[in-house]
Design a protein around this motif. Structure first.
Motif, PDB file in Angstrom:
ATOM      1  N   ASP A  41       0.823  -1.211   0.000  1.00 19.53           N
ATOM      2  CA  ASP A  41       0.000   0.000   0.000  1.00 19.53           C
ATOM      3  C   ASP A  41       0.861   1.266   0.000  1.00 19.53           C
ATOM      4  OD1 ASP A  41      -2.306  -1.500   0.024  1.00 19.53           O
ATOM      5  OD2 ASP A  41      -2.473  -1.492   2.216  1.00 19.53           O
ATOM      6  N   GLN A  42       2.123   1.076  -0.443  1.00 18.65           N
ATOM      7  CA  GLN A  42       3.068   2.201  -0.559  1.00 18.65           C
ATOM      8  C   GLN A  42       3.478   2.780   0.793  1.00 18.65           C
ATOM      9  OE1 GLN A  42       4.218   2.702  -3.703  1.00 18.65           O
ATOM     10  NE2 GLN A  42       2.801   1.025  -4.181  1.00 18.65           N
ATOM     11  N   GLY A  43       3.503   1.909   1.823  1.00 19.77           N
ATOM     12  CA  GLY A  43       3.982   2.365   3.119  1.00 19.77           C
ATOM     13  C   GLY A  43       5.476   2.639   3.073  1.00 19.77           C
ATOM     14  N   ASN A  44       5.934   3.562   3.941  1.00 19.93           N
ATOM     15  CA  ASN A  44       7.356   3.892   3.981  1.00 19.93           C
ATOM     16  C   ASN A  44       8.176   2.661   4.326  1.00 19.93           C
ATOM     17  OD1 ASN A  44       9.888   4.762   5.638  1.00 19.93           O
ATOM     18  ND2 ASN A  44       9.322   6.572   4.405  1.00 19.93           N
ATOM     19  N   PHE A  45       9.120   2.309   3.448  1.00 16.71           N
ATOM     20  CA  PHE A  45       9.885   1.073   3.604  1.00 16.71           C
ATOM     21  C   PHE A  45      10.650   1.027   4.926  1.00 16.71           C
ATOM     22  CE2 PHE A  45      14.003  -1.162   2.873  1.00 16.71           C
ATOM     23  CZ  PHE A  45      13.506  -2.460   2.806  1.00 16.71           C
ATOM     24  N   LYS A  46      11.412   2.072   5.226  1.00 12.06           N
ATOM     25  CA  LYS A  46      12.232   2.072   6.438  1.00 12.06           C
ATOM     26  C   LYS A  46      11.367   2.042   7.694  1.00 12.06           C
ATOM     27  CE  LYS A  46      16.448   4.212   4.649  1.00 12.06           C
ATOM     28  NZ  LYS A  46      17.425   5.319   4.784  1.00 12.06           N
ATOM     29  N   GLU A  47      10.265   2.776   7.658  1.00 14.00           N
ATOM     30  CA  GLU A  47       9.381   2.801   8.824  1.00 14.00           C
ATOM     31  C   GLU A  47       8.737   1.435   9.073  1.00 14.00           C
ATOM     32  OE1 GLU A  47       6.469   5.833   8.492  1.00 14.00           O
ATOM     33  OE2 GLU A  47       7.909   7.498   8.584  1.00 14.00           O
TER      34      GLU A  47
END
Length: 281
Positions: A41-47
């Motif tokens: 869902d295009q969440g921030n990868f690092k987070e």
């Protein structure tokens, strides 16, 4: 938090593989699936990766992750395992004329590798499972005690340098032959002591040395170590291979307890034999 040299695609591939891995526990699969969906869902990868690491961390610190998830956790936290998959890949007989296999079970396989691997003439030592009723068992399955397998090591040795007799002599020194319900702090049928012989000569040596241990009168309890024909040896997960190199502090603590018990047991044996000799005079 660093992810070693892994790209986002590589991390996602590892997550996909772990989700599909039948040995992954359901709660591990839930966390991995949640992360996968968030990234889809295009969440921030690092987070998202940091969140996954934080959720896995309490179990990782208690060594309560399945082996493959443990390897993944070590990768995403920058603690890549010292020993790679090559441990399994290099474990095979390359010279049948001068190399032989020995399969020995004597408690947790973590403590059975180092004594043999550091012995002259050893080609390779692999941790695994054998003697059970199902094919390709996982650590969780064997640990349940329901499969009949024992934790064991398969040793490939050079017969020009070391004899099978020497390996068996060492085996009797580092195991408790009076305990068939486990070994030392490790309890359960999966830790019982068994010598799996691969040929008639190994069987002869194993039986002869077992009788010598019985005749020594060093133990007040019966000698219960089994001698059985070798069966299929299933390699354990990569996390368990050469554990003493990957987790030196934890290994040393386990080894210390084992050695303390053996030192006490051997001392009692010497006193027992000494008193018996005194009475005979």
């Amino acid at each position: 938090m660093e992810t070693m040299q892994l790209t986002q695609e590589e991390v996602l591939q590892r997550i996909y593989n772990l989700i599909l891995n039948p040995n992954t526990r359901e709660w591990e699969r839930y966390l991995l699936t949640t992360t996968k969906n968030a990234l889809a869902d295009q969440g921030n990868f690092k987070e998202q990766l940091a969140k996954l690491e934080a959720e896995l961390r309490p179990l990782a610190l208690r060594n309560n992750l399945t082996p493959d998830v443990t390897d993944f956790y070590q990768e995403i936290t920058g603690n890549d395992p010292v020993v790679e998959e090559a441990v399994k890949e290099k474990h095979f007989v390359t010279d049948p004329a001068y190399q032989e296999r020995a399969i020995l079970a004597g408690g947790c396989f973590w403590c059975m590798v180092e004594p043999f691997e550091n012995h002259p003439g050893i080609v390779s030592v692999l941790s695994g499972y054998t003697g059970g009723t199902i094919e390709n068992p996982s650590y969780d399955q064997v640990s349940s005690g329901a499969t009949g397998h024992v934790e064991a090591v398969e040793i490939i040795f050079d017969t020009r340098v070391v004899r099978y007799q020497e390996l068996i002599d060492l085996y009797w020194q580092i195991t408790d032959p009076t305990d068939d319900t486990g070994q030392f702090q490790d309890r359960g049928a999966q830790y019982r002591p068994i010598i799996f012989v691969t040929n008639d000569e190994q069987k002869r040596i194993a039986e002869k040395t077992k009788q010598a241990v019985i005749d020594s009168d060093r133990y007040s309890k019966p000698i219960v170590t089994e001698i059985r024909a070798a069966e299929t040896f299933w390699p354990a997960e990569n996390y368990h291979q050469e554990f003493y190199k990957k987790q030196p502090k934890r290994y040393k603590a386990i080894k210390r307890e084992r050695q303390q018990f053996l030192t006490y047991q051997h001392l009692k044996g010497k006193l027992r034999v000494g008193l018996r000799r005194k009475k005979s005079f």
